[in-house]
Scaffold this active site. Structure first.
Site, PDB file in Angstrom:
ATOM      1  N   LYS A 179      33.357 -27.557   1.022  1.00  0.00           N
ATOM      2  CA  LYS A 179      33.240 -27.888   2.429  1.00  0.00           C
ATOM      3  C   LYS A 179      34.518 -28.542   2.959  1.00  0.00           C
ATOM      4  CE  LYS A 179      28.427 -29.086   1.631  1.00  0.00           C
ATOM      5  NZ  LYS A 179      27.624 -30.288   1.254  1.00  0.00           N
ATOM      6  N   GLY A 180      35.303 -29.118   2.048  1.00  0.00           N
ATOM      7  CA  GLY A 180      36.381 -30.011   2.466  1.00  0.00           C
ATOM      8  C   GLY A 180      37.399 -29.424   3.422  1.00  0.00           C
ATOM      9  N   GLU A 224      42.817 -24.894   1.081  1.00  0.00           N
ATOM     10  CA  GLU A 224      42.133 -26.012   0.410  1.00  0.00           C
ATOM     11  C   GLU A 224      42.489 -27.317   1.120  1.00  0.00           C
ATOM     12  OE1 GLU A 224      40.063 -27.244  -1.415  1.00  0.00           O
ATOM     13  OE2 GLU A 224      39.813 -26.301  -3.367  1.00  0.00           O
ATOM     14  N   ASP A 258      43.811 -31.854  -6.723  1.00  0.00           N
ATOM     15  CA  ASP A 258      43.827 -33.100  -7.490  1.00  0.00           C
ATOM     16  C   ASP A 258      44.167 -32.733  -8.943  1.00  0.00           C
ATOM     17  OD1 ASP A 258      43.105 -35.526  -8.717  1.00  0.00           O
ATOM     18  OD2 ASP A 258      41.481 -35.887  -7.329  1.00  0.00           O
ATOM     19  N   VAL A 312      40.962 -40.876  -0.918  1.00  0.00           N
ATOM     20  CA  VAL A 312      41.125 -40.608   0.507  1.00  0.00           C
ATOM     21  C   VAL A 312      39.921 -39.865   1.080  1.00  0.00           C
ATOM     22  CG1 VAL A 312      43.643 -40.658   0.565  1.00  0.00           C
ATOM     23  CG2 VAL A 312      42.495 -38.541  -0.077  1.00  0.00           C
ATOM     24  N   ASP A 346      35.480 -36.016   1.872  1.00  0.00           N
ATOM     25  CA  ASP A 346      34.292 -36.869   1.905  1.00  0.00           C
ATOM     26  C   ASP A 346      34.263 -37.924   0.820  1.00  0.00           C
ATOM     27  OD1 ASP A 346      33.787 -34.972  -0.284  1.00  0.00           O
ATOM     28  OD2 ASP A 346      31.734 -35.772  -0.262  1.00  0.00           O
ATOM     29  N   ARG A 383      33.681 -37.130   6.548  1.00  0.00           N
ATOM     30  CA  ARG A 383      34.471 -35.905   6.772  1.00  0.00           C
ATOM     31  C   ARG A 383      34.965 -35.827   8.214  1.00  0.00           C
ATOM     32  NH1 ARG A 383      33.607 -32.390   2.269  1.00  0.00           N
ATOM     33  NH2 ARG A 383      31.529 -32.515   1.362  1.00  0.00           N
TER      34      ARG A 383
HETATM   35  C1  PRP Z   1      37.296 -31.230  -3.741  1.00  0.00           C
HETATM   36  C2  PRP Z   1      38.382 -30.508  -2.971  1.00  0.00           C
HETATM   37  C3  PRP Z   1      38.878 -29.476  -3.941  1.00  0.00           C
HETATM   38  C4  PRP Z   1      38.670 -30.149  -5.281  1.00  0.00           C
HETATM   39  C5  PRP Z   1      39.994 -30.670  -5.785  1.00  0.00           C
HETATM   40  O1  PRP Z   1      36.116 -30.508  -3.597  1.00  0.00           O
HETATM   41  O2  PRP Z   1      37.881 -29.917  -1.801  1.00  0.00           O
HETATM   42  O3  PRP Z   1      38.139 -28.291  -3.862  1.00  0.00           O
HETATM   43  O4  PRP Z   1      37.754 -31.225  -5.088  1.00  0.00           O
HETATM   44  O5  PRP Z   1      39.850 -31.293  -7.034  1.00  0.00           O
HETATM   45  P1  PRP Z   1      40.493 -30.729  -8.373  1.00  0.00           P
HETATM   46  O6  PRP Z   1      41.895 -30.306  -8.066  1.00  0.00           O
HETATM   47  O7  PRP Z   1      40.421 -31.912  -9.303  1.00  0.00           O
HETATM   48  O8  PRP Z   1      39.656 -29.588  -8.850  1.00  0.00           O
HETATM   49  P2  PRP Z   1      34.661 -31.137  -3.855  1.00  0.00           P
HETATM   50  O9  PRP Z   1      34.124 -30.621  -5.140  1.00  0.00           O
HETATM   51  O10 PRP Z   1      34.703 -32.613  -3.640  1.00  0.00           O
HETATM   52  O11 PRP Z   1      33.771 -30.444  -2.753  1.00  0.00           O
HETATM   53  P3  PRP Z   1      33.844 -30.476  -1.156  1.00  0.00           P
HETATM   54  O12 PRP Z   1      35.069 -29.692  -0.756  1.00  0.00           O
HETATM   55  O13 PRP Z   1      32.576 -29.795  -0.768  1.00  0.00           O
HETATM   56  O14 PRP Z   1      33.919 -31.917  -0.709  1.00  0.00           O
END
Ligand code: PRP
Length: 186
Positions: A45-46, A101, A105, A155, A161, A167
């Site tokens: 969703k991010g 994206e 991370d 963040v 989120d 968000r």
């Molecule tokens: C977050 C973000 C990336 C991922 C990055 O998604 O949107 O997709 O984590 O982390 P990484 O590089 O360690 O894999 P999240 O799973 O929190 O879902 P969201 O987008 O629905 O908040």
């Protein structure tokens, strides 16, 4: 009491975000042509807030599709477990694909997405990430467009989120520690 009170400090202001997103849109427009029939894939969703602004700065013909990927639970640290919760609506074979994206991370989510989409034989596959935390990288993933490199802080805002909240903040902020770790956290 305001949602903003949970934010310790603003890391990237609304104005700085808007200026950088416009630059990214121009950079993307310079790489593709209308004839590429670009497909922008928003990773839910991010990335939904970033996508909504970015798409209006991409001045070449493009379609938009969505994937939902989950790698984190309600916590703040990646579990390393990646799941597709929602897949693309159509085939990407022969399409020029740009994955959007919100943050990279560890790199595990994007690495999974790249490997997964590559098997579907797109004409090209690039990535645009609003934020990158290089110090947290566990898997090297190529990023074609990056908005900001940021330090390893928790963040939220502009799509990102904590436990599904925050968000909607128009900036990227650092949450106060007591908000995510509780008042007794060390
Ligand atoms: C977050 C973000 C990336 C991922 C990055 O998604 O949107 O997709 O984590 O982390 P990484 O590089 O360690 O894999 P999240 O799973 O929190 O879902 P969201 O987008 O629905 O908040």
């Amino acid at each position: 009491m305001s949602l903003h009170d949970d934010v310790g400090r603003v890391l990237i202001s609304e104005q700085a975000l808007q200026a950088r997103v416009a630059e990214l849109g121009r950079a993307i427009s310079a790489v593709y042509t209308d004839a590429d029939h670009l497909l922008i894939v928003c990773v839910l969703k991010g990335a939904f807030v970033f996508l909504a602004d970015l798409t209006r700065h991409v001045d070449v013909w493009h379609a938009v599709d969505f994937m939902e990927i989950s790698s984190y639970g309600a916590g703040t640290v990646s579990s390393g477990v990646v799941r597709i919760l929602l897949d693309l609506g159509r085939s990407i074979e022969g399409r020029h694909v740009l994955v959007v994206e919100d943050i990279v991370d560890s790199g595990r989510t994007l690495d999974y997405i790249r490997r997964n989409l590559s098997t579907r034989r797109p004409a090209s596959l690039r990535v645009c990430a609003l934020l990158s935390k290089p110090s947290r990288r566990e898997v090297e993933v190529p990023l074609d467009f990056v908005g900001f490199e940021i330090p390893d802080e928790f963040v939220v805002g502009y799509g990102l989120d904590f436990a599904e909240g925050y968000r909607n903040l128009p900036y990227i902020g650092v949450l106060k520690r007591e908000v995510y770790a509780g008042p007794d956290a060390p």
